[in-house]
Design a protein around this motif. Sequence first.
Motif, PDB file in Angstrom:
ATOM      1  N   VAL A  12       0.840  -1.191   0.000  1.00 42.23           N
ATOM      2  CA  VAL A  12       0.000   0.000   0.000  1.00 42.23           C
ATOM      3  C   VAL A  12       0.876   1.243   0.000  1.00 42.23           C
ATOM      4  CG1 VAL A  12      -1.927  -1.105   1.182  1.00 42.23           C
ATOM      5  CG2 VAL A  12      -0.148   0.045   2.513  1.00 42.23           C
ATOM      6  N   GLN A  13       0.299   2.355  -0.416  1.00 47.10           N
ATOM      7  CA  GLN A  13       1.005   3.631  -0.396  1.00 47.10           C
ATOM      8  C   GLN A  13       0.959   4.235   1.001  1.00 47.10           C
ATOM      9  OE1 GLN A  13      -0.760   6.096  -3.421  1.00 47.10           O
ATOM     10  NE2 GLN A  13       0.302   5.030  -5.075  1.00 47.10           N
ATOM     11  N   PRO A  14       1.917   5.092   1.331  1.00 48.07           N
ATOM     12  CA  PRO A  14       1.868   5.773   2.622  1.00 48.07           C
ATOM     13  C   PRO A  14       0.516   6.459   2.823  1.00 48.07           C
ATOM     14  CG  PRO A  14       3.978   6.145   1.593  1.00 48.07           C
ATOM     15  CD  PRO A  14       3.120   5.451   0.558  1.00 48.07           C
ATOM     16  N   GLY A  15      -0.026   6.324   4.021  1.00 47.86           N
ATOM     17  CA  GLY A  15      -1.333   6.880   4.317  1.00 47.86           C
ATOM     18  C   GLY A  15      -2.470   5.912   4.091  1.00 47.86           C
ATOM     19  N   GLY A  16      -2.185   4.776   3.478  1.00 47.19           N
ATOM     20  CA  GLY A  16      -3.201   3.784   3.196  1.00 47.19           C
ATOM     21  C   GLY A  16      -3.529   2.914   4.391  1.00 47.19           C
ATOM     22  N   SER A  17      -4.430   1.960   4.181  1.00 50.53           N
ATOM     23  CA  SER A  17      -4.892   1.077   5.246  1.00 50.53           C
ATOM     24  C   SER A  17      -4.869  -0.378   4.819  1.00 50.53           C
ATOM     25  CB  SER A  17      -6.323   1.437   5.658  1.00 50.53           C
ATOM     26  OG  SER A  17      -6.409   2.748   6.176  1.00 50.53           O
ATOM     27  N   GLY A  42      16.648  -7.706   8.659  1.00 47.53           N
ATOM     28  CA  GLY A  42      17.833  -7.177   9.311  1.00 47.53           C
ATOM     29  C   GLY A  42      17.602  -6.564  10.670  1.00 47.53           C
ATOM     30  N   LYS A  43      16.371  -6.599  11.147  1.00 46.32           N
ATOM     31  CA  LYS A  43      16.051  -6.027  12.446  1.00 46.32           C
ATOM     32  C   LYS A  43      15.430  -7.081  13.358  1.00 46.32           C
ATOM     33  CE  LYS A  43      15.312  -1.331  10.733  1.00 46.32           C
ATOM     34  NZ  LYS A  43      14.382  -0.172  10.707  1.00 46.32           N
ATOM     35  N   GLY A  44      15.462  -6.811  14.640  1.00 46.55           N
ATOM     36  CA  GLY A  44      14.880  -7.727  15.597  1.00 46.55           C
ATOM     37  C   GLY A  44      13.367  -7.618  15.631  1.00 46.55           C
ATOM     38  N   PRO A  45      12.713  -8.594  16.241  1.00 49.64           N
ATOM     39  CA  PRO A  45      11.250  -8.545  16.338  1.00 49.64           C
ATOM     40  C   PRO A  45      10.791  -7.390  17.217  1.00 49.64           C
ATOM     41  CG  PRO A  45      12.121 -10.298  17.714  1.00 49.64           C
ATOM     42  CD  PRO A  45      13.273  -9.793  16.893  1.00 49.64           C
ATOM     43  N   GLU A  46       9.639  -6.854  16.883  1.00 42.41           N
ATOM     44  CA  GLU A  46       9.064  -5.739  17.621  1.00 42.41           C
ATOM     45  C   GLU A  46       7.634  -6.074  18.009  1.00 42.41           C
ATOM     46  OE1 GLU A  46       8.055  -0.953  17.019  1.00 42.41           O
ATOM     47  OE2 GLU A  46       8.405  -2.239  15.288  1.00 42.41           O
ATOM     48  N   TRP A  47       7.337  -5.984  19.288  1.00 41.06           N
ATOM     49  CA  TRP A  47       5.971  -6.160  19.741  1.00 41.06           C
ATOM     50  C   TRP A  47       5.118  -4.996  19.246  1.00 41.06           C
ATOM     51  CZ3 TRP A  47       3.588  -2.832  23.444  1.00 41.06           C
ATOM     52  CH2 TRP A  47       2.284  -3.205  23.778  1.00 41.06           C
ATOM     53  N   VAL A  48       3.935  -5.298  18.724  1.00 42.95           N
ATOM     54  CA  VAL A  48       3.049  -4.290  18.162  1.00 42.95           C
ATOM     55  C   VAL A  48       1.835  -4.041  19.046  1.00 42.95           C
ATOM     56  CG1 VAL A  48       1.541  -3.718  16.210  1.00 42.95           C
ATOM     57  CG2 VAL A  48       3.773  -4.782  15.805  1.00 42.95           C
ATOM     58  N   SER A  63       4.827   3.335  18.720  1.00 42.47           N
ATOM     59  CA  SER A  63       4.997   3.597  17.307  1.00 42.47           C
ATOM     60  C   SER A  63       3.716   3.424  16.487  1.00 42.47           C
ATOM     61  CB  SER A  63       6.099   2.708  16.726  1.00 42.47           C
ATOM     62  OG  SER A  63       5.792   1.335  16.912  1.00 42.47           O
ATOM     63  N   VAL A  64       2.739   2.683  17.012  1.00 37.65           N
ATOM     64  CA  VAL A  64       1.503   2.430  16.272  1.00 37.65           C
ATOM     65  C   VAL A  64       0.265   2.965  16.976  1.00 37.65           C
ATOM     66  CG1 VAL A  64       2.550   0.350  15.305  1.00 37.65           C
ATOM     67  CG2 VAL A  64       0.987   0.157  17.260  1.00 37.65           C
ATOM     68  N   LYS A  65       0.413   3.451  18.181  1.00 35.41           N
ATOM     69  CA  LYS A  65      -0.721   3.937  18.959  1.00 35.41           C
ATOM     70  C   LYS A  65      -1.456   5.047  18.220  1.00 35.41           C
ATOM     71  CE  LYS A  65       0.202   3.700  23.175  1.00 35.41           C
ATOM     72  NZ  LYS A  65       0.821   3.940  24.508  1.00 35.41           N
ATOM     73  N   GLY A  66      -2.774   4.921  18.154  1.00 32.03           N
ATOM     74  CA  GLY A  66      -3.597   5.893  17.464  1.00 32.03           C
ATOM     75  C   GLY A  66      -3.817   5.584  15.997  1.00 32.03           C
ATOM     76  N   ARG A  67      -3.037   4.641  15.457  1.00 32.86           N
ATOM     77  CA  ARG A  67      -3.159   4.277  14.049  1.00 32.86           C
ATOM     78  C   ARG A  67      -3.643   2.845  13.859  1.00 32.86           C
ATOM     79  NH1 ARG A  67       1.196   3.967  11.030  1.00 32.86           N
ATOM     80  NH2 ARG A  67       2.627   3.544  12.776  1.00 32.86           N
ATOM     81  N   TYR A  80      -7.629  -9.849  14.710  1.00 33.24           N
ATOM     82  CA  TYR A  80      -7.533  -8.844  13.653  1.00 33.24           C
ATOM     83  C   TYR A  80      -6.586  -7.721  14.035  1.00 33.24           C
ATOM     84  CZ  TYR A  80     -11.989 -11.000  12.327  1.00 33.24           C
ATOM     85  OH  TYR A  80     -12.978 -11.891  11.985  1.00 33.24           O
ATOM     86  N   LEU A  81      -6.062  -7.054  13.020  1.00 31.91           N
ATOM     87  CA  LEU A  81      -5.290  -5.837  13.225  1.00 31.91           C
ATOM     88  C   LEU A  81      -5.645  -4.861  12.114  1.00 31.91           C
ATOM     89  CD1 LEU A  81      -3.100  -4.465  14.990  1.00 31.91           C
ATOM     90  CD2 LEU A  81      -1.431  -5.195  13.269  1.00 31.91           C
ATOM     91  N   GLN A  82      -6.370  -3.821  12.466  1.00 27.44           N
ATOM     92  CA  GLN A  82      -6.700  -2.769  11.522  1.00 27.44           C
ATOM     93  C   GLN A  82      -5.575  -1.743  11.544  1.00 27.44           C
ATOM     94  OE1 GLN A  82      -9.440  -2.339   9.373  1.00 27.44           O
ATOM     95  NE2 GLN A  82      -8.196  -0.641   8.605  1.00 27.44           N
ATOM     96  N   MET A  83      -4.974  -1.487  10.394  1.00 24.38           N
ATOM     97  CA  MET A  83      -3.846  -0.576  10.294  1.00 24.38           C
ATOM     98  C   MET A  83      -4.217   0.597   9.392  1.00 24.38           C
ATOM     99  SD  MET A  83      -0.706  -3.312   9.917  1.00 24.38           S
ATOM    100  CE  MET A  83      -1.259  -3.830   8.295  1.00 24.38           C
ATOM    101  N   ASN A  84      -4.223   1.788   9.954  1.00 21.24           N
ATOM    102  CA  ASN A  84      -4.542   3.003   9.216  1.00 21.24           C
ATOM    103  C   ASN A  84      -3.337   3.934   9.198  1.00 21.24           C
ATOM    104  OD1 ASN A  84      -7.243   2.118   8.921  1.00 21.24           O
ATOM    105  ND2 ASN A  84      -7.831   3.079  10.864  1.00 21.24           N
TER     106      ASN A  84
END
Length: 122
Positions: A12-17, A42-48, A63-67, A80-84
């Motif tokens: 998706v493009q930046p700003g997409g969902s 190349g990076k370690g796991p990150e809790w979301v 980093s994802v709060k509010g989105r 589910y995970l809704q990502m906006n």
Amino acid sequence: EVQLVESGGGMVQPGGSLRLSCAASGFTFARFDMSWVRQAPGKGPEWVSTINIGGSNTYYADSVKGRFTISRDNAKSTLYLQMNSLKPEDTALYYCARGRGSYGYTPPRNYWGQGTQVTVSS
């Protein structure tokens, strides 16, 4: 055997969902807290995010709060995970995981699914 199958990823493009789904089987879904974890190459796991058994309590990485919004349907054994408002830095392989997580901690790797790729790029 614990089975977690993620779906819904894509480019998706930046700003997409995007809306990710995780179909769970092999255990009593309604008896476990559930989480989403991500990992970029190349990076370690990150809790979301984590959601409690009943779905009434949710927790998010700064980093994802509010989105992002985590939710679950216990009758369907689905997470589910809704990502906006997606950003390029959200690009990663996203995993569904059984158990709770927090800042700096993810559930054991044995309880993750296979992952679904999310790519945010123009």
